[in-house]
Design a protein around this motif. Structure first.
Motif, mmCIF file in Angstrom:
data_model
loop_
_atom_site.group_PDB
_atom_site.id
_atom_site.type_symbol
_atom_site.label_atom_id
_atom_site.label_comp_id
_atom_site.label_asym_id
_atom_site.label_seq_id
_atom_site.Cartn_x
_atom_site.Cartn_y
_atom_site.Cartn_z
ATOM 1 N N SER A 6 42.809 16.740 46.187
ATOM 2 C CA SER A 6 42.864 18.197 46.332
ATOM 3 C C SER A 6 43.317 18.863 45.042
ATOM 4 N N GLN A 7 44.202 18.194 44.277
ATOM 5 C CA GLN A 7 44.647 18.761 43.014
ATOM 6 C C GLN A 7 43.493 18.850 42.018
ATOM 7 N N ALA A 8 42.614 17.851 42.007
ATOM 8 C CA ALA A 8 41.449 17.896 41.118
ATOM 9 C C ALA A 8 40.505 19.018 41.525
ATOM 10 N N LEU A 9 40.318 19.195 42.834
ATOM 11 C CA LEU A 9 39.444 20.268 43.307
ATOM 12 C C LEU A 9 40.020 21.638 42.984
ATOM 13 N N ILE A 10 41.330 21.798 43.196
ATOM 14 C CA ILE A 10 41.979 23.079 42.907
ATOM 15 C C ILE A 10 41.882 23.395 41.422
ATOM 16 N N TYR A 11 42.142 22.388 40.585
ATOM 17 C CA TYR A 11 42.071 22.599 39.134
ATOM 18 C C TYR A 11 40.671 23.045 38.728
ATOM 19 N N HIS A 12 39.665 22.372 39.263
ATOM 20 C CA HIS A 12 38.283 22.697 38.893
ATOM 21 C C HIS A 12 37.941 24.134 39.281
ATOM 22 N N GLN A 13 38.315 24.546 40.495
ATOM 23 C CA GLN A 13 37.995 25.897 40.953
ATOM 24 C C GLN A 13 38.795 26.953 40.205
ATOM 25 N N VAL A 14 40.076 26.678 39.967
ATOM 26 C CA VAL A 14 40.918 27.648 39.252
ATOM 27 C C VAL A 14 40.389 27.866 37.846
ATOM 28 N N ARG A 15 40.050 26.789 37.160
ATOM 29 C CA ARG A 15 39.515 26.922 35.797
ATOM 30 C C ARG A 15 38.216 27.731 35.794
ATOM 31 N N LYS A 16 37.359 27.457 36.772
ATOM 32 C CA LYS A 16 36.078 28.158 36.822
ATOM 33 C C LYS A 16 36.272 29.654 37.043
ATOM 34 N N TYR A 17 37.146 30.009 37.978
ATOM 35 C CA TYR A 17 37.327 31.425 38.282
ATOM 36 C C TYR A 17 38.195 32.139 37.248
ATOM 37 N N LEU A 18 39.065 31.402 36.571
ATOM 38 C CA LEU A 18 39.819 32.031 35.481
ATOM 39 C C LEU A 18 38.888 32.456 34.350
ATOM 40 N N LEU A 19 37.857 31.659 34.102
ATOM 41 C CA LEU A 19 36.889 32.031 33.079
ATOM 42 C C LEU A 19 36.093 33.268 33.497
ATOM 43 N N LEU A 20 35.884 33.440 34.804
ATOM 44 C CA LEU A 20 35.171 34.612 35.295
ATOM 45 C C LEU A 20 36.052 35.858 35.315
ATOM 46 N N LEU A 21 37.376 35.660 35.321
ATOM 47 C CA LEU A 21 38.307 36.786 35.346
ATOM 48 C C LEU A 21 38.440 37.345 33.934
ATOM 49 N N ASP A 22 37.708 38.416 33.651
ATOM 50 C CA ASP A 22 37.589 38.973 32.307
ATOM 51 C C ASP A 22 38.576 40.124 32.137
ATOM 52 N N VAL A 23 39.428 40.019 31.126
ATOM 53 C CA VAL A 23 40.422 41.064 30.875
ATOM 54 C C VAL A 23 39.755 42.377 30.498
ATOM 55 N N ARG A 24 38.543 42.307 29.961
ATOM 56 C CA ARG A 24 37.830 43.532 29.569
ATOM 57 C C ARG A 24 37.288 44.298 30.765
ATOM 58 N N LYS A 25 37.290 43.681 31.940
ATOM 59 C CA LYS A 25 36.771 44.329 33.136
ATOM 60 C C LYS A 25 37.876 44.843 34.044
ATOM 61 N N GLU A 26 39.094 44.835 33.558
ATOM 62 C CA GLU A 26 40.211 45.321 34.376
ATOM 63 C C GLU A 26 40.053 46.816 34.655
ATOM 64 N N HIS A 27 40.462 47.205 35.840
ATOM 65 C CA HIS A 27 40.385 48.610 36.231
ATOM 66 C C HIS A 27 41.648 48.975 36.989
ATOM 67 N N VAL A 28 42.085 50.202 36.820
ATOM 68 C CA VAL A 28 43.344 50.621 37.429
ATOM 69 C C VAL A 28 43.286 50.539 38.954
ATOM 70 N N LYS A 29 42.072 50.627 39.540
ATOM 71 C CA LYS A 29 41.963 50.563 41.001
ATOM 72 C C LYS A 29 42.472 49.228 41.535
ATOM 73 N N TYR A 30 42.326 48.174 40.727
ATOM 74 C CA TYR A 30 42.679 46.833 41.197
ATOM 75 C C TYR A 30 43.923 46.305 40.479
ATOM 76 N N TRP A 31 44.721 47.221 39.977
ATOM 77 C CA TRP A 31 45.935 46.812 39.271
ATOM 78 C C TRP A 31 46.925 46.197 40.253
ATOM 79 N N ARG A 32 47.615 45.183 39.791
ATOM 80 C CA ARG A 32 48.708 44.584 40.553
ATOM 81 C C ARG A 32 49.760 44.103 39.552
ATOM 82 N N PRO A 33 51.020 44.068 39.977
ATOM 83 C CA PRO A 33 52.064 43.624 39.047
ATOM 84 C C PRO A 33 51.946 42.143 38.730
ATOM 85 N N GLN A 34 51.959 41.819 37.450
ATOM 86 C CA GLN A 34 52.017 40.433 36.990
ATOM 87 C C GLN A 34 53.301 40.321 36.174
ATOM 88 N N ILE A 35 54.282 39.658 36.761
ATOM 89 C CA ILE A 35 55.666 39.825 36.317
ATOM 90 C C ILE A 35 56.170 38.601 35.573
#
Length: 716
Positions: free
Chosen positions: A323-352
């Motif tokens: 399960s750790q290998a599967l989680i790592y694979h999915q997290v890495r894939k979706y982190l690459l899709l999470l683009d900082v240039r596409k951030e919008h205030v509508k979806y802002w959340r605190p990252q502390i």
């Protein structure tokens, strides 16, 4: 060898035996049933074993082979139920389940990685050839009526029945013993790994040279319980489904390893690929449904139940978890899709990022920030003062990192831990702010405790931690002892007890703002008591009080709030939405007015704004002319001029402090705007801290906030 000899005698019988009549066995009771009254079938049937029923054995004949080439399912005389392809498959498949015997006995093999694949493939082809040859030879020598009504036709047509009887007995014994011993070995390893807790503890008992006698006995008892089903064809269907399920599990596991690109997964089988794994999953799943859909569904439910038990109850084992290998694979894939240039205030959340010096004195703050994160990133950062010694064998932080992880787990925080080392605490904090997080998941808000005159007392106790933690190798007593020991600070600061200087602390606050991160300064959180919060105040909910007042601009008492005030309101709203705060607190927003004539208009405007922002909370308008009267800018500046925070008159600060205490004395928490740090920390750092200290003196738990970016939207 014995089985081969017995089988060879049957081959010789096929070659040399001529046509004959074979008696239908008496166990085939349906064949011997006759009508009680031939003229009245409604009177039922009776078994007449005085009949002499026979079927034709033709010897080798292409005509007989042609007649038997196509299916014609009838009734199984042992169960008196109709047969079909699914039943035939289940019966035959149960005869090839011994192919996994080598895998079950892998602990006894000298080279399991070579022997298991080679032996399995050889067994598959040998068994396939023997089964196909036997089927064709029987189809070419026995009539369909004989095959359907005499399941012991090989015994009845052999030179002597004893050869086939010995062969059946030997095959059954050897296959049963291999499965019994192999299954007991698997059961023994499950008990050693403690995958099912104390339930399998007796299976760990071994005698002599690691001989799992108790596991063998338990397995034998399970086999006997299955035999109580009574009908072998039913048992064959049941075992076939569970074997198919286990084969599907093997295919799923190898497919997952292949798709996650685990570097250490390097199968040596020449024809291995993800396509073969996927084909195996589809084929086994399809055949399970073909054999018996309802029983297959029950098997899947049992499997999922075992997986859930393993997931939540099994201890950490050295073999690792896929399960750790599967989680790592999915997290890495979706982190690459999470683009900082596409951030919008509508979806802002605190990252502390919470900066912690001594966690033993910051337990309440650690828990509070966990409620504040709103499913966002939460990083606990710590700077160890020191330098990397080139002569050191290992990184000193590696030795303390497990204690931090265990503390986070025992406090039940959903947080990451980041530790760094620097000769200068300020430089270390800069490293944490720049490097914490990954990709678009990087902190946008920094929380830091206030710089008190004296260090806070350690409050960490065992009662605050979870009693049991499955995956922690450090018990909670050791964690508490480590973080509360008298020599903790010397251990963490390499013998240097020097605290962060006021000037450096103020410079850290400025660094946070220079890096365009929102800043929160926490004070009095040692007063925060969650248990008292749940009890309420005089039977009523307590308040989360928000004072969005800019002390440096007291003339701006309208609702044209800047980013800092909106960020303050957003944090309060997020906190009130938290599951642990929503039930016991209410949000209350204060707005200060200079004249009584403005009170009703300002209150109406505040309610409209809260409604527009979809924030549930009470609005309260308070006059503060008795506070503003002390605001007297120096150097001839007008009353509308913003003056530096360090130049705010003490009487003005004291009057505001008294006003907040009067309204928010019993609040669960108070949120205020943080006065902007001075331009020169060297000249005004201590004066600034003294001003903040006087501003929040005797307050309930207080969060001083300064926002730098837009965080709130009405678009959602």
């Amino acid at each position: 060898m014995l089985i081969s000899i017995c089988y060879f005698t049957w081959i010789l019988s096929v070659v040399f035996n001529g046509p004959m009549a074979v008696a239908i066995p008496k166990v085939n009771t349906p064949a011997y049933r006759v009508l009680v009254n031939a003229s009245d079938p409604s009177q039922g049937t009776v078994e007449d074993f005085t009949q002499n029923l026979t079927a034709n054995y033709t010897g080798w004949s292409f005509h007989t082979l042609g007649e038997n080439m196509f299916p014609n399912y009838t009734m199984d005389y042992t169960t008196e139920k109709p047969t079909d392809f699914a039943l035939m498959f289940a019966i035959i498949f149960s005869g090839v389940t011994g192919l996994m015997a080598g895998a079950n006995m892998s602990g006894e093999l000298a080279r399991p990685s070579v022997s298991i694949p080679r032996g399995t493939v050889q067994a598959v082809f040998t068994t396939l050839f023997a089964y196909i040859a036997t089927a064709f030879l029987m189809a070419a020598t026995s009539s369909r009526y004989l095959l359907q009504n005499d399941y012991t036709v090989m015994m009845d047509t052999n030179f002597h029945r004893i050869f086939i009887l010995i062969g059946i007995f030997s095959t059954t014994l050897f296959s049963s013993m291999s499965n019994l011993i192999g299954s007991s070995r698997v059961l023994n390893r499950l008990s050693h790994d403690k995958l099912f807790g104390c339930l399998l503890r007796p299976a760990k008992i071994e005698i002599g040279d690691r001989n799992p006698v108790v596991s063998v006995v338990i397995t034998w008892i399970c086999v006997v319980l299955v035999f109580l089903v009574g009908a072998m064809n039913k048992i064959a269907k049941l075992t076939s489904i569970f074997f198919l399920l286990s084969y599907m599990g093997v295919n799923v596991a190898t497919l997952a390893l292949e798709l996650t690109s685990a570097p250490n997964f390097r199968p040596t089988f020449k024809y291995f690929s993800w396509q073969t794994c996927a084909l195996g999953v589809i084929a086994t799943g399809t055949m399970m449904l073909v054999v018996d859909a309802s029983m297959s569904a029950l098997g899947v439910v049992v499997l999922m139940t075992l997986i859930m038990v393993l997931h939540y109850q099994a201890p950490s084992v050295s073999s690792g978890s896929i399960s750790q290998a599967l989680i790592y694979h999915q997290v890495r894939k979706y982190l690459l899709l999470l683009d900082v240039r596409k951030e919008h205030v509508k979806y802002w959340r605190p990252q502390i990022l919470l900066l912690v010096s001594r966690p033993a004195s910051a337990c309440s703050l650690l828990d509070f920030v966990n409620d504040l994160k709103k499913s966002g990133l939460y990083v606990v950062g710590h700077v160890r003062k020191g330098d990397m010694d080139s002569s050191a064998v290992v990184d000193p932080l590696q030795q303390v990192f497990p204690y931090w992880l265990s503390l986070i787990d025992y406090l039940k925080l959903k947080a990451f831990v980041e530790l760094t080392m620097s000769n200068n605490i300020r430089h270390g904090i800069q490293q944490l702010m720049r490097l914490s997080g990954l990709g678009a998941m990087k902190p946008n808000t920094v929380v830091i405790g206030f710089h008190e005159l004296a260090p806070s007392q350690a409050t960490l106790q065992e009662s605050q931690l979870l009693k049991d933690l499955r995956f922690s190798k450090i018990d909670r007593a050791a964690v508490v002892e480590y973080f509360t020991a008298g020599d903790y600070m010397p251990k963490e600061l390499d013998g240097n007890l020097e605290r962060l200087a006021p000037v450096d602390y103020v410079n850290v606050l400025k660094d946070v703002l220079h890096m365009t991160k929102n800043l929160c300064v926490a004070r009095h959180f040692s007063k925060l008591d969650k248990e008292a919060l749940s009890r309420g105040w005089n039977g009523q909910k307590r308040y989360i009080d928000v004072w969005p007042v800019d002390l440096q601009k007291p003339q701006e008492t309208g609702l044209g709030w800047d980013n800092s005030s909106l960020f303050l309101l957003q944090l309060a709203c997020i906190l009130s939405m938290s599951s642990r705060w929503r039930s016991y607190t209410k949000l209350r927003v204060f707005i200060c007015v200079n004249s009584l004539q403005d009170m009703h208009r300002r209150e109406r405007q505040l309610k409209n704004m809260l409604q527009t922002l979809r924030i549930e909370g009470e609005s309260s308008v308070v006059p503060w002319d008795h506070v503003v009267c002390h605001y007297q800018p120096t150097n001839g500046a007008s009353g509308n001029t913003t003056i530096p925070s360090v130049d705010l008159p003490p009487a003005y600060i004291s009057a505001f402090n008294d006003m907040v205490k009067r309204y928010s004395e019993e609040a669960a928490i108070t949120l205020l705007n943080l006065p902007v740090p001075p331009n020169s920390a060297e000249d005004d750092g201590e004066k600034y801290l003294e001003m903040v200290r006087n501003l929040t003196d005797a307050f309930p738990p207080t969060l001083l906030v300064h926002g730098v970016s837009s965080v709130i939207s009405t678009a959602l």
